[in-house]
Design an enzyme around this catalytic site. Structure first.
Site, PDB file in Angstrom:
ATOM      1  CB  CYS A 297      -0.365   5.552  -1.642  1.00 26.35           C
ATOM      2  SG  CYS A 297       1.165   6.350  -1.172  1.00 26.35           S
TER       3      CYS A 297
ATOM      4  NE  ARG B 142      -7.528   3.318   3.567  1.00 25.68           N
ATOM      5  CZ  ARG B 142      -7.841   2.600   4.645  1.00 25.68           C
ATOM      6  NH1 ARG B 142      -9.090   2.188   4.828  1.00 25.68           N
ATOM      7  NH2 ARG B 142      -6.925   2.296   5.550  1.00 25.68           N
ATOM      8  NE  ARG B 143      -6.565   2.674   8.541  1.00 24.62           N
ATOM      9  CZ  ARG B 143      -5.307   2.315   8.756  1.00 24.62           C
ATOM     10  NH1 ARG B 143      -4.449   3.191   9.267  1.00 24.62           N
ATOM     11  NH2 ARG B 143      -4.890   1.090   8.476  1.00 24.62           N
TER      12      ARG B 143
ATOM     13  NE  ARG C 236       0.715   4.979  14.004  1.00 20.53           N
ATOM     14  CZ  ARG C 236       0.435   5.157  12.724  1.00 20.53           C
ATOM     15  NH1 ARG C 236      -0.774   4.930  12.272  1.00 20.53           N
ATOM     16  NH2 ARG C 236       1.383   5.543  11.880  1.00 20.53           N
TER      17      ARG C 236
ATOM     18  NE  ARG D  70       3.983   9.426  10.359  1.00 22.66           N
ATOM     19  CZ  ARG D  70       5.114   9.894   9.789  1.00 22.66           C
ATOM     20  NH1 ARG D  70       5.198  11.159   9.433  1.00 22.66           N
ATOM     21  NH2 ARG D  70       6.138   9.096   9.579  1.00 22.66           N
TER      22      ARG D  70
ATOM     23  CE  LYS E 281      -0.869   0.114   5.031  1.00 22.91           C
ATOM     24  NZ  LYS E 281      -0.257   1.408   5.325  1.00 22.91           N
ATOM     25  CG  ASP E 282       3.734   2.093   2.778  1.00 25.01           C
ATOM     26  OD1 ASP E 282       2.675   2.674   3.070  1.00 25.01           O
ATOM     27  OD2 ASP E 282       4.438   1.481   3.602  1.00 25.01           O
TER      28      ASP E 282
END
Length: 326
Positions: A247, A132-133, A160, A154, A76-77
């Protein structure tokens, strides 16, 4: 052989899995070579430092310089445009593509936002740096008659999760595959169904990349390739490319097989593009035949991705994306 990888705990873990497979296939030892990427070095939000390719460029430069023999990326990156001097030699079997919620008090998303709504409390704070989220979480909350506040975040997975434990956030959203690969999937309080939140194109998949001039190595690495994973992510990434989206744009996509009994009947591709305030979300899907061979898979998947992109653009998707690829 020297396998280039980002230095994070997750990158090292997933690269270690690939390294073991390569050892089995080639009979040769594999050394992990940590590379610091721009995305790792910067504390800015990805949308501020460019988003597309910030976790990739340094690894590709190391490949070009001959400092490493091949690299492992989170697919995805990767930008959708492939450099002509490099090849994606293998896309191994994909992990769980879904997003995972880790929320306080063991709550799932619906209970989290509804409890705040019903008690008149402030909207839950959910940490995510992904447009997106953000778009899909806010649209989901609105569909429940509630609100959610998303906060850019981040840092590595431990950092997180720590924000939830400390009470700074009510929840965070991470990729389920990443949590699985570091042995922490049990901490997820909900695995979010794609029916309500589509993952990033290629989420859960790894990409093994090397120089096109390394024909023998390319052939060896190809032993790790999974044809269905390649077909599915090709459809998703073609959609992303046809939308001219980077992306870090608010685009979700997932290709999967529709099964009747024991037999796969169709390949389905779903896509979503939304505004980051959650007020507008374009969600469409299309289906195509299951590829009869590996040779057909890529061309059919590309066609499926382009067809769905055309439908989404006709519905106004272009105006919803904050980041457009150059």
């Amino acid at each position: 052989m020297r396998l280039g990888t980002r230095r994070s705990e997750l990158a090292m873990a997933q690269s270690g899995l690939v390294a073991e497979r390569v050892r089995q296939v080639t009979g040769r030892p594999v050394e992990l070579v940590g590379v610091t990427t721009r995305g790792d070095a910067s504390r800015e939000q990805l949308t501020q430092i460019g988003g597309t390719g910030v976790f990739v460029s340094a690894l590709r430069e190391a490949l070009a310089a001959g400092d490493i023999d091949f690299a492992v990326h989170s697919l995805k990156d990767l930008p959708t445009a492939q450099p002509p001097e490099l090849t994606l030699a293998a896309l191994p079997v994909r992990g769980d593509p879904r997003d995972a919620l880790i929320a306080r008090d063991g709550l799932d998303f619906e209970r989290l936002v509804r409890s705040a709504r019903d008690t008149g409390a402030r909207p839950p704070r959910v940490g995510t740096g992904s447009p997106r989220r953000t778009a899909q979480l806010k649209a989901w909350a609105r569909s429940l008659g509630a609100e959610v506040e998303t906060v850019p975040v981040r840092g590595n997975i431990e950092t997180r999760i720590g924000y939830v434990r400390s009470g700074d956030f009510d929840a965070i959203v991470l990729a389920a595959a990443g949590l699985t690969r570091i042995g922490r999937i049990d901490e997820a309080t909900e695995l979010i169904a794609p029916d309500v939140m589509l993952p990033a194109p290629g989420q859960g998949a790894l990409a093994v990349e090397c120089a096109v001039t390394q024909a023998h190595l390319t052939a060896q690495l190809a032993e790790l390739d999974d044809p269905f994973t390649r077909a599915a992510v090709t459809a998703e990434r073609t959609l992303l490319a046809a939308l001219e989206a980077g992306c870090s744009a608010p685009v979700g996509a997932l290709a999967d097989l529709l099964v009747d009994g024991q037999a796969a009947t169709e390949l389905r591709l779903r896509g979503a593009v939304g505004t980051t305030d959650g007020t507008t979300l374009v969600q469409l899907s299309t289906t195509g035949p299951v590829p009869a061979s590996a040779a057909e898979a890529v061309s059919q998947s590309e066609r499926l991705g382009r067809e769905l992109a055309d439908e989404m653009l006709a519905k106004g998707a272009a105006g919803l994306m904050g980041e457009r690829a150059l």
